[in-house]
Design an enzyme around this catalytic site. Structure first.
Site, PDB file in Angstrom:
ATOM      1  CE  LYS A  44      -4.065  -2.030   0.115  1.00 13.68           C
ATOM      2  NZ  LYS A  44      -5.047  -1.896  -0.983  1.00 13.68           N
ATOM      3  CG  ASP A  45       4.679   1.678   2.009  1.00 13.73           C
ATOM      4  OD1 ASP A  45       3.694   1.659   2.769  1.00 13.73           O
ATOM      5  OD2 ASP A  45       5.844   1.475   2.385  1.00 13.73           O
TER       6      ASP A  45
END
Length: 329
Positions: A44-45
């Site tokens: 998700k970064d």
């Protein structure tokens, strides 16, 4: 000197490692793309960095503004991390099934966490999705909107897809990933299919989610409870592009958790339950493949975020996933 000026610069370029394909008679090369090597610890970064930095560049966000979104944990961690670097405030709404490890990690970046009931409908104002939307509307917060934001998809079209293509030297034949928002699957698959139209993309969905039925029939069924975090949904998301799905495999909670535990103990790779589900599904795919095939599986995060859940024997027994071991006298 070789260094980065911000952790945002070291998001991506995650490694791939060969893992067992579940067969004793050869079969395809199976590669796990280890997204827990990202600075925030998950895939998700990529999305949070792309969406928030783009919004800053476009003048939609400035220092001191507040960003908000609902999350099962990893998006919240990523958003909080990126927000701290960009001088933004972050609020994350999470369902109460989110692991304590992830909630504490979100708070460690200075974000506010609002815990909401998970046993409510998607449109219920008490749930994490509608709580985020209503607070954004009420206070003018920037809603990252991971479920429907096409920049979620684009983050993976620009990074995850090209990385897989380059690192496999174009030899990837099958791509397997869990679907939560659908952004990882859709963006990566779109890029890979543009490069190799023959590539087969397999989505992984937990039993209880609506995605599998929707992909197969375009009908929206009724969601039921499941324990896997990070994949599955009780609503159709615009970040999922179903026309890119060649096959969808459903996985039970117990199979996902046991596969995650087995990989740690046999191959020394600690992964989360959703990744366990992805590997379980990839091994099903591998049953029909040959040594000439190359399967890439997304490992969204590590098992360190689930030490109180699927890696905890007591929790596993309480949930009925682990049988009592008879005491040896």
């Amino acid at each position: 000197m070789n260094y980065s000026t911000s952790v945002l610069e070291i998001i991506g370029r995650t490694p791939m490692v060969k893992i067992g394909n579940g067969r004793a008679d050869g079969g395809p090369l199976m590669l796990a793309k280890l997204e827990f090597f990202n600075p925030g610890g998950s895939i998700k970064d990529r999305m949070a960095s792309h969406i928030l930095q783009k919004a800053v560049k476009e003048g939609k966000l400035k220092k001191g503004d507040t960003v908000i979104d609902n999350s099962s944990g990893n998006t919240g961690v990523a958003m909080a991390m990126v927000a701290s670097i960009l001088g933004l405030k972050a609020i994350v709404t999470v369902p109460d099934k989110t692991s304590k490890e992830k909630v504490d990690l979100i708070r460690s970046y200075g974000a506010e966490v609002i815990v909401t009931p998970s046993d409510v409908d998607h449109e219920d104002p008490r749930g994490c999705y509608m709580t985020a939307i209503n607070l954004a509307k009420e206070h003018g917060y920037f809603h990252m909107n991971q479920y429907h934001n096409q920049d979620n998809v684009m983050a993976h079209y620009l990074t995850t897809g090209p990385e897989i293509w380059q690192d496999t030297e174009g030899k990837v034949t099958h791509f397997v990933a869990g679907i939560g928002t659908g952004g990882t699957f859709s963006g990566t698959t779109r890029y890979l299919k543009e490069k190799k139209p023959s590539l087969l993309a397999v989505a992984v969905d937990p039993v209880g989610s609506i995605f599998a039925e929707y992909i197969k029939t375009r009908r929206v069924g009724h969601a039921e409870a499941y324990k896997i975090e990070g994949i599955g949904s009780d609503t159709v998301t615009e970040a999922l592009h179903p026309q890119l799905v060649d096959d969808v495999i459903t996985v039970k909670d117990g199979d996902a958790f046991e596969t995650a535990r087995e990989l740690a103990r046999r191959e020394g790779i600690s992964i989360g339950g959703s990744a366990g589900g992805a590997i379980w599904a990839a091994r099903k795919v591998a049953e029909k493949l040959t040594k000439d095939d190359v399967v890439v599986v997304i490992i969204a995060d590590s098992g360190t975020r689930y030490l109180s859940k699927c890696f905890n024997d007591i929790w596993m027994k309480e949930q009925g996933f682990l049988k009592e071991t008879p005491e040896v006298l």
